[in-house]
Design an enzyme around this catalytic site. Structure first.
Site, PDB file in Angstrom:
ATOM      1  N   ASP A 198      -4.739  21.797  15.290  1.00 35.03           N
ATOM      2  CA  ASP A 198      -4.103  22.890  16.019  1.00 35.03           C
ATOM      3  C   ASP A 198      -5.087  23.119  17.166  1.00 35.03           C
ATOM      4  O   ASP A 198      -6.316  22.807  17.143  1.00 35.03           O
ATOM      5  CB  ASP A 198      -3.826  24.110  15.271  1.00 35.03           C
ATOM      6  CG  ASP A 198      -4.932  24.415  14.308  1.00 35.03           C
ATOM      7  OD1 ASP A 198      -5.988  23.882  14.324  1.00 35.03           O
ATOM      8  OD2 ASP A 198      -4.539  25.223  13.666  1.00 35.03           O
TER       9      ASP A 198
ATOM     10  N   ASN B 101      -2.312  34.859   5.771  1.00 34.56           N
ATOM     11  CA  ASN B 101      -0.861  35.299   5.592  1.00 34.56           C
ATOM     12  C   ASN B 101      -0.083  33.965   4.899  1.00 34.56           C
ATOM     13  O   ASN B 101       1.158  33.862   4.816  1.00 34.56           O
ATOM     14  CB  ASN B 101      -0.286  35.571   6.675  1.00 34.56           C
ATOM     15  CG  ASN B 101      -0.439  34.633   7.732  1.00 34.56           C
ATOM     16  OD1 ASN B 101      -1.035  33.524   7.819  1.00 34.56           O
ATOM     17  ND2 ASN B 101       0.215  34.933   9.130  1.00 34.56           N
TER      18      ASN B 101
ATOM     19  N   HIS C  45      -0.716  30.814   6.228  1.00 36.14           N
ATOM     20  CA  HIS C  45      -0.427  29.698   7.117  1.00 36.14           C
ATOM     21  C   HIS C  45      -1.265  28.515   7.034  1.00 36.14           C
ATOM     22  O   HIS C  45      -2.517  28.721   6.556  1.00 36.14           O
ATOM     23  CB  HIS C  45      -0.564  30.414   8.858  1.00 36.14           C
ATOM     24  CG  HIS C  45      -1.984  30.546   9.238  1.00 36.14           C
ATOM     25  ND1 HIS C  45      -2.207  31.960   9.829  1.00 36.14           N
ATOM     26  CD2 HIS C  45      -3.123  29.889   9.372  1.00 36.14           C
ATOM     27  CE1 HIS C  45      -3.627  31.744  10.204  1.00 36.14           C
ATOM     28  NE2 HIS C  45      -3.906  30.705  10.025  1.00 36.14           N
TER      29      HIS C  45
ATOM     30  N   GLU D  36       3.020  29.738  11.165  1.00 37.44           N
ATOM     31  CA  GLU D  36       2.938  30.970  10.734  1.00 37.44           C
ATOM     32  C   GLU D  36       4.269  31.353   9.775  1.00 37.44           C
ATOM     33  O   GLU D  36       5.068  30.618   9.837  1.00 37.44           O
ATOM     34  CB  GLU D  36       2.917  31.838  11.925  1.00 37.44           C
ATOM     35  CG  GLU D  36       1.843  31.740  12.779  1.00 37.44           C
ATOM     36  CD  GLU D  36       0.694  32.694  12.342  1.00 37.44           C
ATOM     37  OE1 GLU D  36       0.487  32.845  11.015  1.00 37.44           O
ATOM     38  OE2 GLU D  36       0.023  33.277  13.125  1.00 37.44           O
TER      39      GLU D  36
HETATM   40  C1  GLP Z   1      -7.224  29.442  11.703  1.00 32.25           C
HETATM   41  C2  GLP Z   1      -6.944  28.075  11.684  1.00 32.25           C
HETATM   42  C3  GLP Z   1      -6.504  27.486  10.333  1.00 32.25           C
HETATM   43  C4  GLP Z   1      -7.383  27.796   9.215  1.00 32.25           C
HETATM   44  C5  GLP Z   1      -7.425  29.530   9.190  1.00 32.25           C
HETATM   45  C6  GLP Z   1      -8.246  29.956   8.179  1.00 32.25           C
HETATM   46  O1  GLP Z   1      -6.156  30.322  11.848  1.00 32.25           O
HETATM   47  N1  GLP Z   1      -5.758  27.831  12.496  1.00 32.25           N
HETATM   48  O2  GLP Z   1      -6.539  26.123  10.381  1.00 32.25           O
HETATM   49  O3  GLP Z   1      -7.112  27.479   7.920  1.00 32.25           O
HETATM   50  O4  GLP Z   1      -7.846  29.967  10.337  1.00 32.25           O
HETATM   51  O5  GLP Z   1      -9.670  30.378   8.827  1.00 32.25           O
HETATM   52  P1  GLP Z   1     -10.824  30.618   7.791  1.00 32.25           P
HETATM   53  O6  GLP Z   1     -11.485  29.492   7.112  1.00 32.25           O
HETATM   54  O7  GLP Z   1     -12.067  31.100   8.876  1.00 32.25           O
HETATM   55  O8  GLP Z   1     -10.281  31.695   7.012  1.00 32.25           O
END
Ligand code: GLP
Length: 241
Positions: A67, A136, A138, A143
């Site tokens: 992404d 959440n 995702h 989402e």
């Molecule tokens: C972002 C990314 C995800 C990731 C998520 C969790 O929103 N788009 O790919 O898994 O955050 O991030 P973190 O590892 O910082 O909790």
């Protein structure tokens, strides 16, 4: 789903990095699906370290990232393109032409999604997809919603995601409101999925996503239907299961 428990973040990162490393060693021209966020940083540090020790060679590896924020240029230090170069790509011998990331600066969402779907098609399938998870549920930026979005799409980020990600930006208004993300079908097509989860604040979502019903309201729950998922999590993340 196989669950591998790490003692803490460091242990989880090393165990997960070993799995990626085995993929690169056994299939030097593998396609890696890569992820951003704070969770994979420790993995990338291990991979860079092993590369520096001559244990890993990225010269034939191809990558597709999950992404990218819409509207952030590559040189913005919060863009995922910047992140990937900072933590991995600039430090190993992957070829720039083998790196694929959605282009956050393409304003025409339809055009960018079609281009990225084409990239995924042409690359011929992801061998190993690395995934983190949002609070959440995702994955990528898929989402929670009423249905699983199948292919690359442009999403409106939820308040919960904007809230969780604002720690990386100077002020909340700076967090982009939209992003491009690979869809659920593209993620599910990967041969193997490596999911990493760390920390107490993710313990609730681990339980919901992997021990509850499969529902688009918790996008990661779809991973229960994939037949080769390895979850590497630390003890805190597994504390409620
Ligand atoms: C972002 C990314 C995800 C990731 C998520 C969790 O929103 N788009 O790919 O898994 O955050 O991030 P973190 O590892 O910082 O909790």
């Amino acid at each position: 789903m196989r669950v591998i428990k790490g003692k803490d973040y460091k242990d989880m990162s090393r165990k997960a990095a070993n799995i990626i490393s085995a993929e690169i060693i056994t299939k030097p021209d593998c396609v890696l699906g890569l992820a951003t966020g704070s969770s994979p940083i420790g993995i990338y540090e291990n991979l860079v370290h092993w590369y520096e020790q001559d244990d890993l060679d990225f010269s034939q590896v191809r990558s597709v990232n999950l992404d990218e924020y819409k509207g952030l240029p590559k040189d913005n230090d919060q863009s995922y393109d910047y992140f990937m170069h900072q933590y991995l790509f600039n430090k190993v011998n992957i070829k720039p032409e083998n790196i694929n990331i959605p282009n956050g600066m393409e304003e025409d969402a339809q055009k960018e999604c079609a281009r990225y779907n084409q990239v995924l098609e042409e690359i011929g399938g992801v061998d190993l997809q690395l995934l983190g998870i949002g609070h959440n549920g995702h994955i990528g930026f898929n989402e929670p919603g009423e249905a699983f979005e199948k292919e690359t799409h442009c999403v409106d980020l939820t308040e919960s995601t904007i809230n969780a990600n604002k720690r990386f930006f100077e002020k909340e208004e700076d967090v982009p409101r939209q992003a491009y993300t690979m869809g659920i079908k593209s993620i599910m097509k990967a041969k193997k999925i490596l999911l990493i989860i760390s920390g107490k604040e993710k313990a609730g979502i681990v339980k919901e996503a992997f021990f509850g019903p499969v529902t688009p309201k918790v996008p990661a729950s779809i991973l229960q239907l994939h037949n080769d998922v390895i979850l590497v999590a630390d003890a805190d993340a597994l504390s409620e299961v």
